[in-house]
Design a protein around this motif. Structure first.
Motif, PDB file in Angstrom:
ATOM      1  N   ASP A  35       0.858  -1.180   0.000  1.00 32.59           N
ATOM      2  CA  ASP A  35       0.000   0.000   0.000  1.00 32.59           C
ATOM      3  C   ASP A  35       0.897   1.234   0.000  1.00 32.59           C
ATOM      4  O   ASP A  35       1.446   1.613   1.037  1.00 32.59           O
ATOM      5  N   PRO A  36       1.115   1.863  -1.149  1.00 26.64           N
ATOM      6  CA  PRO A  36       2.090   2.955  -1.255  1.00 26.64           C
ATOM      7  C   PRO A  36       1.635   4.285  -0.674  1.00 26.64           C
ATOM      8  O   PRO A  36       2.385   5.260  -0.708  1.00 26.64           O
ATOM      9  N   ARG A  37       0.425   4.368  -0.124  1.00 23.54           N
ATOM     10  CA  ARG A  37      -0.049   5.642   0.423  1.00 23.54           C
ATOM     11  C   ARG A  37       0.815   6.076   1.614  1.00 23.54           C
ATOM     12  O   ARG A  37       1.324   5.237   2.355  1.00 23.54           O
ATOM     13  N   PRO A  38       0.986   7.376   1.808  1.00 22.37           N
ATOM     14  CA  PRO A  38       1.712   7.858   2.996  1.00 22.37           C
ATOM     15  C   PRO A  38       1.060   7.319   4.276  1.00 22.37           C
ATOM     16  O   PRO A  38      -0.160   7.159   4.351  1.00 22.37           O
ATOM     17  N   VAL A  39       1.905   7.049   5.268  1.00 21.97           N
ATOM     18  CA  VAL A  39       1.446   6.463   6.527  1.00 21.97           C
ATOM     19  C   VAL A  39       1.388   7.521   7.622  1.00 21.97           C
ATOM     20  O   VAL A  39       2.344   8.274   7.824  1.00 21.97           O
ATOM     21  N   VAL A  40       0.266   7.581   8.310  1.00 22.48           N
ATOM     22  CA  VAL A  40       0.104   8.419   9.494  1.00 22.48           C
ATOM     23  C   VAL A  40       0.017   7.503  10.709  1.00 22.48           C
ATOM     24  O   VAL A  40      -0.833   6.610  10.745  1.00 22.48           O
ATOM     25  N   VAL A  41       0.900   7.704  11.670  1.00 23.73           N
ATOM     26  CA  VAL A  41       0.838   6.933  12.916  1.00 23.73           C
ATOM     27  C   VAL A  41       0.191   7.803  13.984  1.00 23.73           C
ATOM     28  O   VAL A  41       0.661   8.912  14.268  1.00 23.73           O
ATOM     29  N   ILE A  42      -0.882   7.311  14.562  1.00 21.13           N
ATOM     30  CA  ILE A  42      -1.587   8.006  15.645  1.00 21.13           C
ATOM     31  C   ILE A  42      -1.277   7.271  16.940  1.00 21.13           C
ATOM     32  O   ILE A  42      -1.474   6.050  17.039  1.00 21.13           O
ATOM     33  N   ASP A  43      -0.820   8.007  17.926  1.00 20.99           N
ATOM     34  CA  ASP A  43      -0.336   7.435  19.183  1.00 20.99           C
ATOM     35  C   ASP A  43      -1.161   7.936  20.362  1.00 20.99           C
ATOM     36  O   ASP A  43      -0.874   9.003  20.907  1.00 20.99           O
ATOM     37  N   PRO A  44      -2.197   7.194  20.782  1.00 21.72           N
ATOM     38  CA  PRO A  44      -2.921   7.580  21.997  1.00 21.72           C
ATOM     39  C   PRO A  44      -2.007   7.370  23.208  1.00 21.72           C
ATOM     40  O   PRO A  44      -1.531   6.261  23.445  1.00 21.72           O
ATOM     41  N   GLY A  45      -1.736   8.409  23.950  1.00 24.08           N
ATOM     42  CA  GLY A  45      -0.808   8.310  25.070  1.00 24.08           C
ATOM     43  C   GLY A  45      -1.294   7.380  26.174  1.00 24.08           C
ATOM     44  O   GLY A  45      -2.479   7.085  26.294  1.00 24.08           O
ATOM     45  N   HIS A  46      -0.307   6.897  26.955  1.00 30.41           N
ATOM     46  CA  HIS A  46      -0.578   6.088  28.143  1.00 30.41           C
ATOM     47  C   HIS A  46      -1.276   4.775  27.769  1.00 30.41           C
ATOM     48  O   HIS A  46      -1.059   4.263  26.693  1.00 30.41           O
ATOM     49  N   GLY A  47      -2.100   4.222  28.654  1.00 35.37           N
ATOM     50  CA  GLY A  47      -2.771   2.962  28.369  1.00 35.37           C
ATOM     51  C   GLY A  47      -2.402   1.870  29.352  1.00 35.37           C
ATOM     52  O   GLY A  47      -1.303   1.853  29.922  1.00 35.37           O
ATOM     53  N   GLY A  48      -3.329   0.943  29.554  1.00 35.52           N
ATOM     54  CA  GLY A  48      -3.086  -0.172  30.462  1.00 35.52           C
ATOM     55  C   GLY A  48      -2.836   0.292  31.871  1.00 35.52           C
ATOM     56  O   GLY A  48      -3.608   1.065  32.454  1.00 35.52           O
ATOM     57  N   ILE A  49      -1.712  -0.118  32.412  1.00 31.51           N
ATOM     58  CA  ILE A  49      -1.377   0.214  33.797  1.00 31.51           C
ATOM     59  C   ILE A  49      -1.100   1.702  33.994  1.00 31.51           C
ATOM     60  O   ILE A  49      -1.163   2.225  35.098  1.00 31.51           O
ATOM     61  N   ARG A  96      -2.702   5.831   4.758  1.00 30.84           N
ATOM     62  CA  ARG A  96      -2.830   4.620   5.571  1.00 30.84           C
ATOM     63  C   ARG A  96      -2.595   5.006   7.030  1.00 30.84           C
ATOM     64  O   ARG A  96      -1.655   5.749   7.329  1.00 30.84           O
ATOM     65  N   VAL A  97      -3.429   4.516   7.923  1.00 27.77           N
ATOM     66  CA  VAL A  97      -3.340   4.879   9.336  1.00 27.77           C
ATOM     67  C   VAL A  97      -2.887   3.677  10.158  1.00 27.77           C
ATOM     68  O   VAL A  97      -3.426   2.569  10.024  1.00 27.77           O
ATOM     69  N   VAL A  98      -1.892   3.889  10.996  1.00 23.33           N
ATOM     70  CA  VAL A  98      -1.413   2.871  11.936  1.00 23.33           C
ATOM     71  C   VAL A  98      -1.563   3.439  13.345  1.00 23.33           C
ATOM     72  O   VAL A  98      -1.187   4.580  13.608  1.00 23.33           O
ATOM     73  N   MET A  99      -2.134   2.648  14.245  1.00 21.62           N
ATOM     74  CA  MET A  99      -2.303   3.055  15.643  1.00 21.62           C
ATOM     75  C   MET A  99      -1.250   2.362  16.501  1.00 21.62           C
ATOM     76  O   MET A  99      -0.953   1.179  16.300  1.00 21.62           O
ATOM     77  N   THR A 100      -0.694   3.074  17.479  1.00 21.53           N
ATOM     78  CA  THR A 100       0.215   2.413  18.413  1.00 21.53           C
ATOM     79  C   THR A 100      -0.551   1.547  19.406  1.00 21.53           C
ATOM     80  O   THR A 100      -0.023   0.556  19.904  1.00 21.53           O
ATOM     81  N   ARG A 101      -1.771   1.930  19.708  1.00 17.13           N
ATOM     82  CA  ARG A 101      -2.656   1.065  20.500  1.00 17.13           C
ATOM     83  C   ARG A 101      -4.092   1.367  20.120  1.00 17.13           C
ATOM     84  O   ARG A 101      -4.428   2.513  19.779  1.00 17.13           O
ATOM     85  N   THR A 102      -4.942   0.350  20.179  1.00 18.61           N
ATOM     86  CA  THR A 102      -6.359   0.531  19.897  1.00 18.61           C
ATOM     87  C   THR A 102      -7.225   0.083  21.062  1.00 18.61           C
ATOM     88  O   THR A 102      -8.446   0.039  20.949  1.00 18.61           O
ATOM     89  N   ASP A 103      -6.581  -0.275  22.167  1.00 11.82           N
ATOM     90  CA  ASP A 103      -7.325  -0.674  23.360  1.00 11.82           C
ATOM     91  C   ASP A 103      -6.544  -0.237  24.589  1.00 11.82           C
ATOM     92  O   ASP A 103      -5.568   0.508  24.479  1.00 11.82           O
ATOM     93  N   ASP A 104      -6.947  -0.700  25.739  1.00  9.96           N
ATOM     94  CA  ASP A 104      -6.347  -0.277  27.004  1.00  9.96           C
ATOM     95  C   ASP A 104      -5.096  -1.105  27.305  1.00  9.96           C
ATOM     96  O   ASP A 104      -5.056  -1.867  28.263  1.00  9.96           O
ATOM     97  N   THR A 105      -4.066  -0.947  26.470  1.00 12.75           N
ATOM     98  CA  THR A 105      -2.820  -1.695  26.607  1.00 12.75           C
ATOM     99  C   THR A 105      -1.665  -0.742  26.823  1.00 12.75           C
ATOM    100  O   THR A 105      -1.605   0.325  26.212  1.00 12.75           O
ATOM    101  N   PHE A 106      -0.726  -1.128  27.665  1.00 14.10           N
ATOM    102  CA  PHE A 106       0.476  -0.337  27.906  1.00 14.10           C
ATOM    103  C   PHE A 106       1.483  -0.575  26.782  1.00 14.10           C
ATOM    104  O   PHE A 106       1.791  -1.719  26.445  1.00 14.10           O
ATOM    105  N   ILE A 107       2.013   0.497  26.200  1.00 10.63           N
ATOM    106  CA  ILE A 107       3.031   0.416  25.162  1.00 10.63           C
ATOM    107  C   ILE A 107       4.240   1.242  25.600  1.00 10.63           C
ATOM    108  O   ILE A 107       4.109   2.450  25.820  1.00 10.63           O
ATOM    109  N   PRO A 108       5.436   0.649  25.745  1.00  7.18           N
ATOM    110  CA  PRO A 108       6.617   1.429  26.131  1.00  7.18           C
ATOM    111  C   PRO A 108       6.905   2.542  25.126  1.00  7.18           C
ATOM    112  O   PRO A 108       6.565   2.440  23.944  1.00  7.18           O
ATOM    113  N   LEU A 109       7.554   3.593  25.594  1.00 10.30           N
ATOM    114  CA  LEU A 109       7.795   4.764  24.753  1.00 10.30           C
ATOM    115  C   LEU A 109       8.613   4.425  23.504  1.00 10.30           C
ATOM    116  O   LEU A 109       8.280   4.842  22.394  1.00 10.30           O
TER     117      LEU A 109
END
Length: 431
Positions: free
Chosen positions: A195-209, A244-257
């Motif tokens: 998928d050659p479209r430019p990628v936007v990464v959306i990062d909802p802060g925090h999450g999980g614990i 194209r959109v990529v999410m760092t998290r889509t639920d209540d999960t902790f993701i390290p920085l």
């Protein structure tokens, strides 16, 4: 502007030099599936129904009521002093306010999901302590199964000696973590090539614990507010079909920085937008409005420095050891690679401010900068958007409003489209 391929060649040469100078090595990152929801069903996971503390500042017992037995791994961490309990994924149904206050050796505690299939409890300690015992009791005499951790006060030297290598956390999140000091350029994933479209990464802060900030007295937490906004923004961008959109998290999960940054780099992102909501203690007065932050070595003001310090502690909040910073030599080389990226980050920040001021209230100084770790991808323009202050009644009213969210999401999406459209044209149609 040069094409994406040439940008990677330049970065590869720069980081190869850094790697040679530092004798560093890297572990490749695994991209998050952009089409996966990432959510984990509540299912039939074990249940934690109650929690309590007993004892004093010499010996303290931490007890959690469960509905079934399961294995537990307990270890200590320093700076600050903490006890971390790694558990299988469980459903926490603890009383409201559980963990806000402590007793004895435990100052406070927090709990939540840290990855699909794994939960964590982190006990903030009042000082150095050792884990005398940790175990799960069978149900007996009308009592449910119970997780018990027995703590004993020790001096700092004894505590340090107890931090053996086997006691360090072994968190293995859903997507890969780069553990080396020098991070080499990550090639585009198969999904990016398909998928050659430019990628936007959306990062909802925090999450999980890591709950982030919390509105006083009503249980509204930052991690939920920003996730709702980020999901709405994703749908708005997807509906247009241009990126194209990529999410760092889509639920209540902790993701390290570092992992949030790696997701952007692994997907050869054209833009990274981290979504947050700030808060001020009552002692520091009141503030309101949205603020847009970019990366800089020196904070633009004291408030930006405070916020960066708070956000950069997310890994410690989640019970993850913070990795060492690169050496001065690596910093110089990385800065060379970041100059063009920072220029584009600042350009997008100004564009975002221009669009958002028609949709929502902005901070009196809406453009700021500081050393946010989550903005440190050397090859991805990145901003951190604070939607407002949960400590301000007016901002909080907006943050929980569907109509405000829809209007503000539209302004952010418009800024993203305007920014990326110009970059695509400048690159001759190449991302």
């Amino acid at each position: 502007m040069s094409g994406r391929t040439n940008h990677f060649v330049l970065l590869g040469a720069i980081f190869a030099c850094a790697a040679a100078l530092l004798c560093g090595s890297a572990i490749g990152a695994t991209a998050a599936d952009p089409d996966s929801t990432g959510s984990v069903s509540a299912g039939n996971f074990p249940l934690a129904s109650d929690v309590r503390l007993a004892g004093d500042d010499k010996q303290t017992r931490f007890i959690v009521d469960l509905d079934q037995k399961f294995p537990v791994r307990a270890f200590t961490l320093a700076d600050p002093y903490r006890v971390v309990l790694d558990l299988p994924q469980i459903n926490f149904r603890l009383p409201a306010g559980a963990g806000a206050t402590g007793r004895g050796l435990v100052k406070a505690f927090r709990y939540g999901l840290v990855m699909p299939g794994g939960s964590r409890i982190v006990l903030d300690l009042t000082g150095p302590a050792k884990i005398a015992k940790s175990y799960v009791l069978d149900a007996a005499n009308g009592q449910p199964p119970r997780l018990v951790v027995e703590l004993e006060s020790v001096d700092s030297e004894t505590f340090t000696q107890s931090l053996a290598a086997e006691s360090r956390p072994k968190l293995r999140p859903a997507v890969g973590v780069v553990e080396a000091s020098v991070v080499l350029p990550v090639p585009p994933t198969d999904a990016a090539e398909a998928d050659p479209r430019p990628v936007v990464v959306i990062d909802p802060g925090h999450g999980g614990i890591d709950n982030g900030t919390q509105a006083a007295g009503n249980g509204i937490v930052e991690k939920n507010l920003v996730l709702d906004f980020a999901l709405a923004l994703r749908e708005r961008i997807r509906a247009a079909g241009k990126y194209r959109v990529v999410m760092t998290r889509t639920d209540d999960t902790f993701i390290p920085l570092a992992e949030r940054v790696n997701i952007a780099r692994a997907n050869a992102a054209s833009l990274f937008v981290s979504i947050h909501a700030d808060s001020l203690p009552r002692s520091e007065g009141d503030a309101q409005g949205a603020t847009i932050y970019t990366l800089s070595d020196r904070a633009s003001d004291a408030e930006a420095e405070r916020l960066a310090e708070a956000e950069n502690k997310a890994d410690a909040i989640g019970g993850v050891n913070l990795t060492e910073e690169p050496t001065d030599v690596a910093d110089i080389l990385i800065d060379l690679a970041q100059r063009e990226t920072r220029t584009f980050s600042n350009r997008f920040a100004r564009q975002l401010m221009g669009e958002m001021k028609t949709a929502t209230r902005l901070h009196k100084h809406p453009l700021k900068s500081a050393g946010f770790k989550v903005l440190k991808a050397p090859d991805v323009p990145s901003v951190l958007l604070e939607l407002g202050y949960v400590s301000n009644k007016g901002d909080l009213k907006h943050l929980i409003s569907d109509s405000w969210r829809a209007k503000t999401v539209a302004s952010v999406a418009k800024a993203i489209d305007s920014f990326l459209a110009k970059r695509v044209v400048a690159a001759g149609g190449r991302n």
